[in-house]
Scaffold this motif. Structure first.
Motif, PDB file in Angstrom:
ATOM      1  N   ALA A  64       0.830  -1.208   0.000  1.00  0.00           N
ATOM      2  CA  ALA A  64       0.000   0.000   0.000  1.00  0.00           C
ATOM      3  C   ALA A  64       0.864   1.258   0.000  1.00  0.00           C
ATOM      4  O   ALA A  64       0.455   2.297  -0.522  1.00  0.00           O
ATOM      5  CB  ALA A  64      -0.942  -0.004   1.206  1.00  0.00           C
ATOM      6  N   ALA A  65       2.061   1.137   0.565  1.00  0.00           N
ATOM      7  CA  ALA A  65       2.994   2.273   0.600  1.00  0.00           C
ATOM      8  C   ALA A  65       3.842   2.372  -0.670  1.00  0.00           C
ATOM      9  O   ALA A  65       4.641   3.289  -0.814  1.00  0.00           O
ATOM     10  CB  ALA A  65       3.909   2.152   1.818  1.00  0.00           C
ATOM     11  N   GLY A  66       3.682   1.399  -1.577  1.00  0.00           N
ATOM     12  CA  GLY A  66       4.453   1.420  -2.814  1.00  0.00           C
ATOM     13  C   GLY A  66       5.755   0.654  -2.740  1.00  0.00           C
ATOM     14  O   GLY A  66       6.642   0.835  -3.577  1.00  0.00           O
ATOM     15  N   GLY A  67       5.889  -0.218  -1.746  1.00  0.00           N
ATOM     16  CA  GLY A  67       7.118  -0.976  -1.581  1.00  0.00           C
ATOM     17  C   GLY A  67       6.878  -2.464  -1.496  1.00  0.00           C
ATOM     18  O   GLY A  67       5.794  -2.958  -1.803  1.00  0.00           O
ATOM     19  N   SER A  68       7.919  -3.167  -1.080  1.00  0.00           N
ATOM     20  CA  SER A  68       7.850  -4.618  -0.903  1.00  0.00           C
ATOM     21  C   SER A  68       8.832  -4.999   0.203  1.00  0.00           C
ATOM     22  O   SER A  68       9.549  -4.145   0.729  1.00  0.00           O
ATOM     23  CB  SER A  68       8.197  -5.339  -2.206  1.00  0.00           C
ATOM     24  N   PHE A  69       8.875  -6.277   0.509  1.00  0.00           N
ATOM     25  CA  PHE A  69       9.786  -6.725   1.562  1.00  0.00           C
ATOM     26  C   PHE A  69      11.244  -6.436   1.236  1.00  0.00           C
ATOM     27  O   PHE A  69      12.057  -6.295   2.136  1.00  0.00           O
ATOM     28  CB  PHE A  69       9.589  -8.210   1.854  1.00  0.00           C
ATOM     29  N   LYS A  70      11.599  -6.326  -0.032  1.00  0.00           N
ATOM     30  CA  LYS A  70      12.994  -6.016  -0.380  1.00  0.00           C
ATOM     31  C   LYS A  70      13.384  -4.612   0.084  1.00  0.00           C
ATOM     32  O   LYS A  70      14.569  -4.313   0.204  1.00  0.00           O
ATOM     33  CB  LYS A  70      13.249  -6.185  -1.871  1.00  0.00           C
TER      34      LYS A  70
END
Length: 126
Positions: A64-70
């Protein structure tokens, strides 16, 4: 500095006076997630299932914030029983690849709603 509230229906709604996450600049501070199913707002059963649900909740907020676990640089894990640490590591290996985020694992006496695990994270976006 401006702050942006991050919110998604794919993670449990906040059950207190906090946001699911706050973005400040290119850094996202994700609030602690416990193993609530976002649809029912009920705890899932069993430690491994709870750990998976927490990672799924964090994943939803990260997306939702535009990111991922990486993009996660720091992960804090709170456990009511440190004997479950090996299970956390095994489940975490399903979600993260090297380089792993910095991490702390902390044994505590209790968590909201009787959860066995809670995690929060800090994510930095490019």
């Amino acid at each position: 500095m401006s702050k942006t509230v991050i919110s998604t229906d794919n993670a449990p709604a906040a059950i207190g006076t906090y946001s699911q996450a706050i973005k400040a600049g290119n850094t996202v501070y994700m609030s602690g997630q416990i193993p609530l199913d976002p649809r029912s707002m009920e705890l899932v059963e069993g430690f491994e299932a709870q750990t998976v649900q927490v990672f799924e909740n964090l994943k939803a907020v990260a997306e939702a914030a535009g990111g991922s676990f990486k993009d996660i640089v720091k992960l804090n894990i709170f456990l009511t029983d440190l004997a479950n640490f090996a299970t956390v590591n095994e489940v975490m290996s399903r979600y993260f690849q090297q380089p792993y985020p910095a991490r702390a694992a902390i044994g505590i006496s209790a968590l909201p709603k009787g959860a066995q695990v809670e995690m929060d994270a800090i994510m930095v976006l490019d």
